[in-house]
Design a protein around this motif. Sequence first.
Motif, PDB file in Angstrom:
ATOM      1  N   MET A 190       0.829  -1.179   0.000  1.00  0.00           N
ATOM      2  CA  MET A 190       0.000   0.000   0.000  1.00  0.00           C
ATOM      3  C   MET A 190       0.884   1.258   0.000  1.00  0.00           C
ATOM      4  N   ARG A 191       1.972   1.222   0.769  1.00  0.00           N
ATOM      5  CA  ARG A 191       2.855   2.391   0.807  1.00  0.00           C
ATOM      6  C   ARG A 191       3.462   2.668  -0.562  1.00  0.00           C
ATOM      7  N   VAL A 192       3.783   1.611  -1.293  1.00  0.00           N
ATOM      8  CA  VAL A 192       4.329   1.788  -2.646  1.00  0.00           C
ATOM      9  C   VAL A 192       3.284   2.450  -3.530  1.00  0.00           C
ATOM     10  N   LYS A 193       2.050   1.972  -3.454  1.00  0.00           N
ATOM     11  CA  LYS A 193       0.963   2.564  -4.253  1.00  0.00           C
ATOM     12  C   LYS A 193       0.770   4.045  -3.904  1.00  0.00           C
ATOM     13  N   MET A 194       0.883   4.362  -2.614  1.00  0.00           N
ATOM     14  CA  MET A 194       0.699   5.753  -2.206  1.00  0.00           C
ATOM     15  C   MET A 194       1.833   6.628  -2.743  1.00  0.00           C
ATOM     16  N   LYS A 195       3.048   6.070  -2.791  1.00  0.00           N
ATOM     17  CA  LYS A 195       4.174   6.821  -3.355  1.00  0.00           C
ATOM     18  C   LYS A 195       3.992   7.036  -4.854  1.00  0.00           C
ATOM     19  N   GLN A 196       3.199   6.184  -5.481  1.00  0.00           N
ATOM     20  CA  GLN A 196       2.922   6.312  -6.912  1.00  0.00           C
ATOM     21  C   GLN A 196       1.748   7.252  -7.183  1.00  0.00           C
ATOM     22  N   GLY A 197       1.204   7.851  -6.127  1.00  0.00           N
ATOM     23  CA  GLY A 197       0.141   8.832  -6.332  1.00  0.00           C
ATOM     24  C   GLY A 197      -1.217   8.452  -5.775  1.00  0.00           C
ATOM     25  N   LEU A 198      -1.365   7.226  -5.275  1.00  0.00           N
ATOM     26  CA  LEU A 198      -2.646   6.829  -4.677  1.00  0.00           C
ATOM     27  C   LEU A 198      -2.818   7.584  -3.366  1.00  0.00           C
ATOM     28  N   ALA A 199      -3.938   8.225  -3.198  1.00  0.00           N
ATOM     29  CA  ALA A 199      -4.183   9.003  -1.986  1.00  0.00           C
ATOM     30  C   ALA A 199      -5.331   8.396  -1.196  1.00  0.00           C
ATOM     31  N   LYS A 200      -5.176   8.358   0.108  1.00  0.00           N
ATOM     32  CA  LYS A 200      -6.226   7.869   1.001  1.00  0.00           C
ATOM     33  C   LYS A 200      -7.057   9.061   1.464  1.00  0.00           C
ATOM     34  N   GLN A 201      -8.358   8.918   1.374  1.00  0.00           N
ATOM     35  CA  GLN A 201      -9.254   9.948   1.876  1.00  0.00           C
ATOM     36  C   GLN A 201      -9.198   9.919   3.410  1.00  0.00           C
ATOM     37  N   PRO A 202      -9.071  11.071   4.045  1.00  0.00           N
ATOM     38  CA  PRO A 202      -9.053  11.062   5.513  1.00  0.00           C
ATOM     39  C   PRO A 202     -10.419  10.663   6.066  1.00  0.00           C
TER      40      PRO A 202
END
Length: 104
Positions: free
Chosen positions: A1-13
Motif C-alpha cells: 500500500m505504501r508503494v501505491k501511495m508513493k505512486q500517487g494513490l491518496a487515502k481519503q481522511p
Amino acid sequence: MRVKMKQGLAKQPGSSWVVLRGKKHEFLSADRSHPLSERIYEKLDWLRKKLKEFGYVPDQKFALHDVEDEQKEVMLSFHSERLAIAFGLVSTVHNNSHEESSCI
C-alpha cells in the motif's frame, strides 16, 4: 500500500459527523475549521481532565503512527469522533458550562 501511495494513490481522511437541526457538521482529525472550534476544543480539554480524574488512560495501540507515546495521546485526543461528540455537547440546549457535573 505504501508503494501505491508513493505512486500517487491518496487515502481519503476519515471523518465523523453530527446532524443537528437538519444540518450536517463534519469533522476531520484535529480539524479547526468549524465556527465553534474554540468552544469544541475547550470542551475536549474539560472532558480530557474529567476522564483523567476518573482514571481513564487512552489505548495507544490505535494510534498507528510512528511517533512518541505522548504525541500518540495528543493525536487520539483530537480524533474526529471526539470533535463530533464535543460539538454535540456544546451545541445542545442543556447547560453547557464547564461546571457540569451530570455530564459524566
